[in-house]
Design a protein around this motif. Structure first.
Motif, PDB file in Angstrom:
ATOM      1  N   ILE A 110     -10.296 -21.252  83.188  1.00  0.00           N
ATOM      2  CA  ILE A 110     -10.347 -20.591  84.492  1.00  0.00           C
ATOM      3  C   ILE A 110     -11.092 -21.504  85.453  1.00  0.00           C
ATOM      4  O   ILE A 110     -12.208 -21.951  85.151  1.00  0.00           O
ATOM      5  N   PRO A 111     -10.497 -21.838  86.597  1.00  0.00           N
ATOM      6  CA  PRO A 111     -11.164 -22.758  87.535  1.00  0.00           C
ATOM      7  C   PRO A 111     -12.423 -22.153  88.132  1.00  0.00           C
ATOM      8  O   PRO A 111     -12.456 -20.969  88.467  1.00  0.00           O
ATOM      9  N   ARG A 112     -13.442 -23.004  88.261  1.00  0.00           N
ATOM     10  CA  ARG A 112     -14.721 -22.570  88.802  1.00  0.00           C
ATOM     11  C   ARG A 112     -15.204 -23.544  89.860  1.00  0.00           C
ATOM     12  O   ARG A 112     -14.884 -24.726  89.808  1.00  0.00           O
ATOM     13  N   THR A 113     -15.989 -23.032  90.783  1.00  0.00           N
ATOM     14  CA  THR A 113     -16.676 -23.914  91.723  1.00  0.00           C
ATOM     15  C   THR A 113     -17.827 -24.573  90.981  1.00  0.00           C
ATOM     16  O   THR A 113     -18.186 -24.176  89.868  1.00  0.00           O
TER      17      THR A 113
ATOM     18  N   PRO B 239     -10.943 -28.950  88.318  1.00  0.00           N
ATOM     19  CA  PRO B 239      -9.677 -28.797  89.062  1.00  0.00           C
ATOM     20  C   PRO B 239      -8.439 -28.931  88.193  1.00  0.00           C
ATOM     21  O   PRO B 239      -7.378 -28.387  88.527  1.00  0.00           O
ATOM     22  N   GLU B 240      -8.556 -29.633  87.061  1.00  0.00           N
ATOM     23  CA  GLU B 240      -7.403 -29.798  86.177  1.00  0.00           C
ATOM     24  C   GLU B 240      -6.906 -28.454  85.642  1.00  0.00           C
ATOM     25  O   GLU B 240      -5.743 -28.320  85.232  1.00  0.00           O
ATOM     26  N   ALA B 241      -7.777 -27.434  85.654  1.00  0.00           N
ATOM     27  CA  ALA B 241      -7.382 -26.118  85.151  1.00  0.00           C
ATOM     28  C   ALA B 241      -6.262 -25.501  85.984  1.00  0.00           C
ATOM     29  O   ALA B 241      -5.497 -24.666  85.484  1.00  0.00           O
ATOM     30  N   LEU B 242      -6.145 -25.905  87.253  1.00  0.00           N
ATOM     31  CA  LEU B 242      -5.114 -25.315  88.113  1.00  0.00           C
ATOM     32  C   LEU B 242      -3.704 -25.615  87.619  1.00  0.00           C
ATOM     33  O   LEU B 242      -2.764 -24.866  87.917  1.00  0.00           O
ATOM     34  N   GLU B 243      -3.557 -26.681  86.864  1.00  0.00           N
ATOM     35  CA  GLU B 243      -2.232 -27.007  86.339  1.00  0.00           C
ATOM     36  C   GLU B 243      -1.704 -25.895  85.432  1.00  0.00           C
ATOM     37  O   GLU B 243      -0.498 -25.735  85.275  1.00  0.00           O
ATOM     38  N   LEU B 244      -2.608 -25.123  84.844  1.00  0.00           N
ATOM     39  CA  LEU B 244      -2.202 -24.036  83.954  1.00  0.00           C
ATOM     40  C   LEU B 244      -1.546 -22.883  84.708  1.00  0.00           C
ATOM     41  O   LEU B 244      -0.909 -22.022  84.085  1.00  0.00           O
ATOM     42  N   TYR B 245      -1.708 -22.867  86.025  1.00  0.00           N
ATOM     43  CA  TYR B 245      -1.224 -21.746  86.830  1.00  0.00           C
ATOM     44  C   TYR B 245       0.034 -22.094  87.626  1.00  0.00           C
ATOM     45  O   TYR B 245       0.482 -21.303  88.456  1.00  0.00           O
ATOM     46  N   MET B 246       0.607 -23.256  87.375  1.00  0.00           N
ATOM     47  CA  MET B 246       1.795 -23.690  88.108  1.00  0.00           C
ATOM     48  C   MET B 246       3.074 -23.297  87.372  1.00  0.00           C
ATOM     49  O   MET B 246       3.127 -23.345  86.140  1.00  0.00           O
ATOM     50  N   ASN B 247       4.059 -22.932  88.152  1.00  0.00           N
ATOM     51  CA  ASN B 247       5.409 -22.722  87.633  1.00  0.00           C
ATOM     52  C   ASN B 247       5.439 -21.796  86.430  1.00  0.00           C
ATOM     53  O   ASN B 247       6.078 -22.071  85.414  1.00  0.00           O
ATOM     54  N   LEU B 248       4.732 -20.689  86.535  1.00  0.00           N
ATOM     55  CA  LEU B 248       4.672 -19.760  85.415  1.00  0.00           C
ATOM     56  C   LEU B 248       5.897 -18.853  85.403  1.00  0.00           C
ATOM     57  O   LEU B 248       6.136 -18.108  86.369  1.00  0.00           O
ATOM     58  N   PRO B 249       6.682 -18.875  84.340  1.00  0.00           N
ATOM     59  CA  PRO B 249       7.889 -18.035  84.301  1.00  0.00           C
ATOM     60  C   PRO B 249       7.565 -16.547  84.373  1.00  0.00           C
ATOM     61  O   PRO B 249       8.371 -15.749  84.862  1.00  0.00           O
ATOM     62  N   GLU B 250       6.363 -16.160  83.901  1.00  0.00           N
ATOM     63  CA  GLU B 250       5.985 -14.743  83.942  1.00  0.00           C
ATOM     64  C   GLU B 250       5.882 -14.213  85.364  1.00  0.00           C
ATOM     65  O   GLU B 250       5.948 -13.008  85.594  1.00  0.00           O
TER      66      GLU B 250
ATOM     67  N   VAL C 169      -4.030 -26.265  97.634  1.00  0.00           N
ATOM     68  CA  VAL C 169      -5.405 -25.844  97.367  1.00  0.00           C
ATOM     69  C   VAL C 169      -6.332 -26.746  98.164  1.00  0.00           C
ATOM     70  O   VAL C 169      -6.377 -27.957  97.945  1.00  0.00           O
ATOM     71  N   LYS C 170      -7.069 -26.150  99.090  1.00  0.00           N
ATOM     72  CA  LYS C 170      -7.919 -26.941  99.974  1.00  0.00           C
ATOM     73  C   LYS C 170      -9.168 -27.412  99.235  1.00  0.00           C
ATOM     74  O   LYS C 170      -9.820 -26.642  98.545  1.00  0.00           O
ATOM     75  N   ASN C 171      -9.442 -28.681  99.399  1.00  0.00           N
ATOM     76  CA  ASN C 171     -10.664 -29.277  98.858  1.00  0.00           C
ATOM     77  C   ASN C 171     -10.821 -29.014  97.360  1.00  0.00           C
ATOM     78  O   ASN C 171     -11.736 -28.330  96.913  1.00  0.00           O
ATOM     79  N   VAL C 172      -9.890 -29.575  96.603  1.00  0.00           N
ATOM     80  CA  VAL C 172      -9.938 -29.457  95.152  1.00  0.00           C
ATOM     81  C   VAL C 172     -11.249 -30.017  94.599  1.00  0.00           C
ATOM     82  O   VAL C 172     -11.741 -29.591  93.559  1.00  0.00           O
ATOM     83  N   GLY C 173     -11.849 -30.957  95.319  1.00  0.00           N
ATOM     84  CA  GLY C 173     -13.099 -31.559  94.879  1.00  0.00           C
ATOM     85  C   GLY C 173     -14.245 -30.581  94.773  1.00  0.00           C
ATOM     86  O   GLY C 173     -15.277 -30.881  94.165  1.00  0.00           O
ATOM     87  N   ALA C 174     -14.094 -29.375  95.368  1.00  0.00           N
ATOM     88  CA  ALA C 174     -15.144 -28.374  95.265  1.00  0.00           C
ATOM     89  C   ALA C 174     -15.152 -27.699  93.900  1.00  0.00           C
ATOM     90  O   ALA C 174     -16.094 -26.992  93.560  1.00  0.00           O
ATOM     91  N   LEU C 175     -14.096 -27.920  93.109  1.00  0.00           N
ATOM     92  CA  LEU C 175     -13.993 -27.278  91.806  1.00  0.00           C
ATOM     93  C   LEU C 175     -14.616 -28.148  90.722  1.00  0.00           C
ATOM     94  O   LEU C 175     -14.477 -29.370  90.729  1.00  0.00           O
ATOM     95  N   ALA C 176     -15.268 -27.498  89.783  1.00  0.00           N
ATOM     96  CA  ALA C 176     -15.857 -28.228  88.661  1.00  0.00           C
ATOM     97  C   ALA C 176     -14.787 -28.692  87.681  1.00  0.00           C
ATOM     98  O   ALA C 176     -14.948 -29.710  87.012  1.00  0.00           O
TER      99      ALA C 176
END
Length: 653
Positions: free
Chosen positions: A603-606, A634-645, A625-632
């Motif tokens: 789960i992405p976190r600041t 950011p690679e976690a966001l890839e898990l939320y892309m193109n989800l068939p569900e 996603v604005k300012n990905v650098g604010a996330l501790a």
């Protein structure tokens, strides 16, 4: 047990000995109420600001020139002024003790323990302040820092204040882009930095971030908090701390007293919705606000040892440092709180006789899920107050503290934020602790909840607002010449009223329940739902380590999507889904039940540890996603892309 049930209340002797009781008793001729009538005391503090703030200054024993007026109202709450004739220095108020008692006990991830007496702290601040002056740093100049929560950070912060300069720090886990986005905005005159740090036993290099900030800000001086300058930084104008301080001997500090609104610290918003805002706070405002909260609401005194688990990139660091003004001993920790084992911080409570233990709601929840029972394994002899913030503390975590930590402890869930570098809601030694509730609005703050039309809400959640001026309102946003960004952030929603961005329910007891951030409030079928209402239910399920809920726009409406990170060995099968839905339906309402439940590995976190619902929401909608650098992470966001569900072709750009 139900929400709002009383879990603990101080005995009469403890109440009478508290600073809050003493303040109420001393000011009784002004407000006419009994010392235990907090509602009447609070009403007076809001209705009579001149009398209240004058009495507060005296009770807090502030060092400085008070002046003739305590409060001057303005056309709007932004125009009001506190102590317009006052002259104060924050560091002078922190360094009143100069004996051989311990001022700071600093622990590191690698097991290192260092201490500093009050006398040595004063001497070290003296030398650091002299070195700053020799570099031409003075009133209004900015000192930037990339530092760990350790002795040197506190020394540097106090020295910066002593000479009238402005401090701004990032924790070293910010990458080059994150550190640069923050520190380069304020055009610092000097950078103080650690070249590396340890986390969970792993050494991490900070040189890339130091170089990026140094080059972006065109710095002429970088002070390295280490025995040697790393080879990777040899071409920059770096000097070690010992070399830099060598010419200076301890001496009396010429504290520069400044007007009340003079800036002391620049803190940064999370940056998840754009470039971080540079939130500028006054030293006097932080001093009085923090001391009010720490002395009166937390009842911290000079014999106490005060711990807060924080980094130098979170406002709780500034808040804890203010504990020095009470003569309390600070206990700090830098590193992974679960290294080398999950009882690391609990061990510190016993080892250092900690009386006030501050942490995050997520830490308490993690201890619960790990099955830790400190009541059985530790003495906790001196522990009197547990503080929790960062996210809402769920009711089962209240139960856990009283069943498995200590039954006779004051548990205070507190809430405020970087925006005010302080609290709106928090603890109260005169009031009972109620399950799932924050105890009260703090003195001097006219807090309410509004609906979308700006009308007070009864019996339901609404936008947390503050109707009156408060001590630690930012003096400005750095670089916001016309004040428009400041106005947009807090006053554009309800004219003349501070809108804080929290979705909150005001309770009949006078307490509050935070339902989440209002900018992440869910809206299925046009009904506003706070995400914390869902988390309270899901986080009671043993298989779920943590969760994040967002709204997905679909066919002109919104549906709730729940992502869950499961504990090792658990599987999101039909049975677990059924359990999650049933728990949410019975514990919250049918409207809270998610349309989809999806298991994710992270789960992405600041970088301050808060889950980033906005980043997930934007990702599933295919928005940038604005300012990905604010996330501790950011690679976690890839898990939320193109989800068939989700029936989505969203992509992260």
């Amino acid at each position: 047990m139900e929400i709002g049930d009383i879990l603990w209340e101080a005995g009469d002797p403890r109440k009478r000995a508290s600073s809050l009781w003493q303040f109420a008793e001393a000011t009784a001729p002004l407000h006419g109420a009994e010392p235990d009538d907090y509602a009447a005391l609070h009403a007076w503090s809001v209705d009579e600001p001149e009398a209240f703030y004058s009495a507060l200054w005296d009770h807090l024993d502030i060092v400085g020139e008070k002046g003739g007026r305590a409060f001057v109202p303005g056309e709007t709450i932004r125009d009001a002024r506190f102590f317009p004739q006052a002259r104060i220095n924050y560091a002078e108020n922190m360094l009143r003790r100069r004996d051989d008692g311990l001022a700071i006990i600093a622990h590191r991830d690698d097991g290192t323990r260092r201490t500093l007496s009050w006398r040595r702290l004063y001497d070290q601040v003296s030398r650091f302040a002299q070195a700053l002056v020799a570099e031409g740093v003075g009133e209004g100049d900015r000192v930037a820092a990339i530092v760990t929560n350790d002795l040197e950070a506190i020394i540097a912060y106090l020295a910066t204040s002593a000479v009238g300069a402005i401090w701004s720090s990032c924790s070293p886990d910010f990458g080059p882009e994150g550190a640069s986005d923050r520190l380069c905005q304020i055009e610092p005159k000097i950078l103080v930095a650690v070249p590396g740090y340890s986390y969970a036993g792993k050494a991490i290099d900070v040189s890339p971030a130091i170089r990026t900030v140094a080059e972006g800000a065109k710095l002429e001086k970088i002070v390295i908090l280490a025995d040697a300058v790393p080879a990777a930084l040899a071409d920059l104008d770096c000097v070690t701390l010992d070399e830099w301080l060598a010419p200076f001997a301890p001496g009396d500090i010429a504290f520069r007293r400044l007007e009340f609104e003079a800036p002391l610290a620049i803190l940064f918003s999370s940056g998840t919705t754009g470039k971080p805002k540079c939130i500028t706070h006054s030293g006097a405002g932080l001093l009085l606000q923090h001391k009010k909260e720490l002395m009166i609401h937390c009842d911290i005194g000079p014999e106490d040892r005060f711990f807060y688990f924080t980094t130098c990139g979170w406002m709780m660091w500034n808040w804890q440092v203010s504990g020095l003004s009470l003569g309390a001993t600070l206990v700090t920790f830098d590193g992974n709180p679960f290294h080398p084992d999950h009882a690391r911080l609990i061990d510190l409570i016993d080892e250092e006789d900690i009386a006030i233990f501050g942490t995050s709601a997520k830490y308490i929840d993690a201890c619960l899920k790990d099955g830790l029972k400190p009541r059985q394994s530790h003495r906790l002899e001196h522990l009197r107050l547990i503080l929790s913030t960062g996210s809402p503390l769920i009711p089962t975590s209240f139960d856990y503290i009283y069943s498995d930590w200590k039954p006779d402890v004051h548990l205070a869930s507190i809430s405020g934020g970087t925006d005010i570098c302080a609290c709106f809601l928090g603890g109260n030694p005169l009031l009972p602790v109620r399950r799932g509730e924050l105890q009260c609005a703090l003195l001097g703050l006219d807090i309410d909840t509004f609906d979308e039309q700006g009308e007070p809400v009864a019996g339901a959640a609404g936008e947390l607002v503050c109707r009156n001026a408060h001590l630690s309102m930012p003096v400005k946003f750095w670089g916001d010449a016309d004040g428009s960004r400041y106005h947009e952030a807090y006053f554009s929603r309800f004219p003349g009223v501070w809108a804080h961005g929290d979705f909150v329910e005001k309770r009949p007891s006078g307490g509050f329940i935070i339902q989440g951030r209002s900018d992440t409030t869910l809206n299925p079928g046009g009904v506003r739902i706070g995400t914390a209402e869902i988390y309270r239910q899901v986080e009671t399920i043993g298989e779920v380590e943590e969760a994040i809920a967002v709204g997905q726009d679909i066919e002109g409406d919104q549906r709730v999507i729940l992502f869950v990170k499961l504990r090792e060995g658990a599987t999101l099968d039909v049975e677990l889904e059924r359990t999650i839905r049933a728990r949410i339906r019975s514990g919250a309402s049918p409207r809270h039940v998610p349309a989809r439940i999806i298991a994710v590995a992270a789960i992405p976190r600041t970088r301050s540890g808060k889950i980033s619902e906005i980043a997930v929401r934007d990702t599933i909608h295919g928005r940038v996603v604005k300012n990905v650098g604010a996330l501790a992470n950011p690679e976690a966001l890839e898990l939320y892309m193109n989800l068939p569900e989700l029936g989505s072709t969203a992509a992260w750009n």
